[in-house]
Design an enzyme around this catalytic site. Structure first.
Site, PDB file in Angstrom:
ATOM      1  N   LYS A  11       0.841  -1.242  -0.042  1.00  0.00           N
ATOM      2  CA  LYS A  11       0.062   0.012   0.029  1.00  0.00           C
ATOM      3  C   LYS A  11       0.756   1.155   0.007  1.00  0.00           C
ATOM      4  CE  LYS A  11       0.609   1.558   4.426  1.00  0.00           C
ATOM      5  NZ  LYS A  11       1.683   2.686   4.791  1.00  0.00           N
ATOM      6  N   ASP A 137      -2.583  -2.355  10.599  1.00  0.00           N
ATOM      7  CA  ASP A 137      -2.932  -2.378   9.015  1.00  0.00           C
ATOM      8  C   ASP A 137      -3.220  -3.407   8.478  1.00  0.00           C
ATOM      9  OD1 ASP A 137      -1.970   0.331   9.269  1.00  0.00           O
ATOM     10  OD2 ASP A 137      -0.161  -0.096   8.262  1.00  0.00           O
TER      11      ASP A 137
HETATM   12  P1  ATP Z   1       4.111  -0.242   7.806  1.00  0.00           P
HETATM   13  O1  ATP Z   1       3.979   0.282   6.352  1.00  0.00           O
HETATM   14  O2  ATP Z   1       2.908  -0.844   8.192  1.00  0.00           O
HETATM   15  O3  ATP Z   1       4.679   0.636   8.822  1.00  0.00           O
HETATM   16  P2  ATP Z   1       6.705  -1.260   7.288  1.00  0.00           P
HETATM   17  O4  ATP Z   1       6.796  -1.452   5.661  1.00  0.00           O
HETATM   18  O5  ATP Z   1       7.131  -0.138   7.967  1.00  0.00           O
HETATM   19  O6  ATP Z   1       5.103  -1.445   7.645  1.00  0.00           O
HETATM   20  P3  ATP Z   1       7.432  -4.125   7.451  1.00  0.00           P
HETATM   21  O7  ATP Z   1       8.204  -4.185   6.232  1.00  0.00           O
HETATM   22  O8  ATP Z   1       5.921  -4.585   7.370  1.00  0.00           O
HETATM   23  O9  ATP Z   1       7.400  -2.552   7.974  1.00  0.00           O
HETATM   24  O10 ATP Z   1       8.037  -4.789   8.602  1.00  0.00           O
HETATM   25  C1  ATP Z   1       8.848  -4.017   9.485  1.00  0.00           C
HETATM   26  C2  ATP Z   1       9.524  -5.207  10.530  1.00  0.00           C
HETATM   27  O11 ATP Z   1       8.507  -6.271  10.854  1.00  0.00           O
HETATM   28  C3  ATP Z   1      10.661  -5.625   9.918  1.00  0.00           C
HETATM   29  O12 ATP Z   1      11.838  -5.193  10.596  1.00  0.00           O
HETATM   30  C4  ATP Z   1      10.510  -7.310   9.965  1.00  0.00           C
HETATM   31  O13 ATP Z   1      11.740  -7.927  11.099  1.00  0.00           O
HETATM   32  C5  ATP Z   1       9.163  -7.443  10.792  1.00  0.00           C
HETATM   33  N1  ATP Z   1       8.653  -8.500   9.888  1.00  0.00           N
HETATM   34  C6  ATP Z   1       7.789  -9.554  10.504  1.00  0.00           C
HETATM   35  N2  ATP Z   1       7.238  -9.977   9.582  1.00  0.00           N
HETATM   36  C7  ATP Z   1       7.372  -9.588   8.397  1.00  0.00           C
HETATM   37  C8  ATP Z   1       7.139  -9.921   6.952  1.00  0.00           C
HETATM   38  N3  ATP Z   1       6.368 -11.019   6.794  1.00  0.00           N
HETATM   39  N4  ATP Z   1       7.729  -9.236   6.164  1.00  0.00           N
HETATM   40  C9  ATP Z   1       8.387  -8.124   6.590  1.00  0.00           C
HETATM   41  N5  ATP Z   1       8.868  -7.802   7.572  1.00  0.00           N
HETATM   42  C10 ATP Z   1       8.271  -8.494   8.608  1.00  0.00           C
END
Ligand code: ATP
Length: 287
Positions: A11, A137
């Protein structure tokens, strides 16, 4: 059905506002969410052994209960007393810790997949109720499309599809945790600019792309750009090469630009790749 292969879509936030901190420590937000055609591949297979086994192409991601797909599968397995196990193979393409809800979307795919392969018959709404236990989310990632997210992100109002547009995504080689984004957000500073979320919702309801674009804003941007000027450089590059508007997604550092033609987007993508400002570049479109 013993196995299923699903796309877990990323997203962007077309608008992101933070209203304040609640007593329980969570922040009250108002966001306009938009799914894009950039995805991780999530394969789920039934196994006779009772365990949840997670595999991924990224060595640094957890494969135990710290992975959100594990948590989603465990929650369903426990509630529905499923005796068999699952093997989940996660092929990541969505940049990690990038403000694109990659982990949340993977978890949403795990809810949808476990529901299907075990024939649990849960509706989308049933899945969304359980999804919030894994992350704010995750219900949105089950629902997908265009939506207004309020509360901590879990109160969702579906919006009509936005007019067709193209999305260039560029992630610089820096990592920003959501915690850092909040630490750099000074809500009591009168200079903080809150985006006009209501105006954006009205524009989307009217199918008014110009109105939507003119209201794009992310309350986290100034604090994070102050720390990582490369984000501004990527925004400027996109806007100087045809983006109607470029903005940071979520808590960053990923930048996306909205284009009204695929050709213009592809040209900007080539310049962005050449510039080396972004570590990963994807040229895609709204879902
Ligand atoms: P958001 O946009 O909801 O803030 P994000 O893009 O900042 O998400 P993600 O990539 O979803 O962050 O993940 C952040 C942290 O979550 C990572 O540091 C990782 O260790 C942990 N994590 C747990 N499961 C997953 C997964 N399936 N994919 C990616 N990261 C994951």
């Amino acid at each position: 059905m013993d196995e299923i292969s699903l796309k877990a879509l990323a997203k962007i936030n077309l608008g992101l506002d933070v209203l304040g901190k609640r007593e329980d420590g969570y922040h009250e937000v108002r966001m306009v969410m938009q799914t894009i055609h950039l995805y991780d591949r999530v394969e789920i297979k039934k196994t006779r052994s009772p365990h949840i086994h997670v595999e991924t192409n990224l060595y640094y991601l957890p494969v135990n209960e710290d992975n959100l797909v594990y948590r989603a599968a465990k929650l369903m397995k426990d509630e529905f007393q499923i005796k068999e196990g699952v093997r989940i193979v996660l092929q990541k393409f969505i940049p990690v810790a990038a403000g694109m809800a990659g982990g949340s979307s993977d978890a949403a795919a795990a809810f949808v997949g476990v529901n299907r392969i075990f024939g649990l018959g849960l509706s989308e709404e049933d899945l969304m109720k359980r999804a919030v236990k894994v992350g704010a989310d995750v219900p949105y990632c089950v629902m997908r499309g265009t939506a207004l997210a309020e509360g901590i992100g879990e109160k969702l109002t579906r919006l009509p599809r936005v007019p067709q547009c193209y999305v260039l995504v560029g992630k610089p080689g820096v990592n920003v945790s959501t915690k850092t984004a909040y630490e750099n957000l000074k809500l009591d500073d009168p200079a903080v600019v809150h985006p006009d979320i209501d105006g954006m919702v009205t524009a989307i309801r009217e199918g008014d792309l110009d109105g939507m674009i003119s209201r794009m804003g992310n309350v986290f941007e100034p604090g994070i750009i102050g720390k990582y000027p490369v984000i501004q450089e990527i925004k400027d590059l996109m806007e100087n090469h045809g983006a109607r508007k470029a903005m940071m997604s979520g808590s960053g550092p990923t930048v996306f630009g909205i284009f009204d033609s695929r050709e213009k987007m592809e040209q900007a993508a080539a310049v962005l790749r050449e510039s080396k400002l972004a570590k990963t570049v994807f040229a895609t479109e709204v879902f």
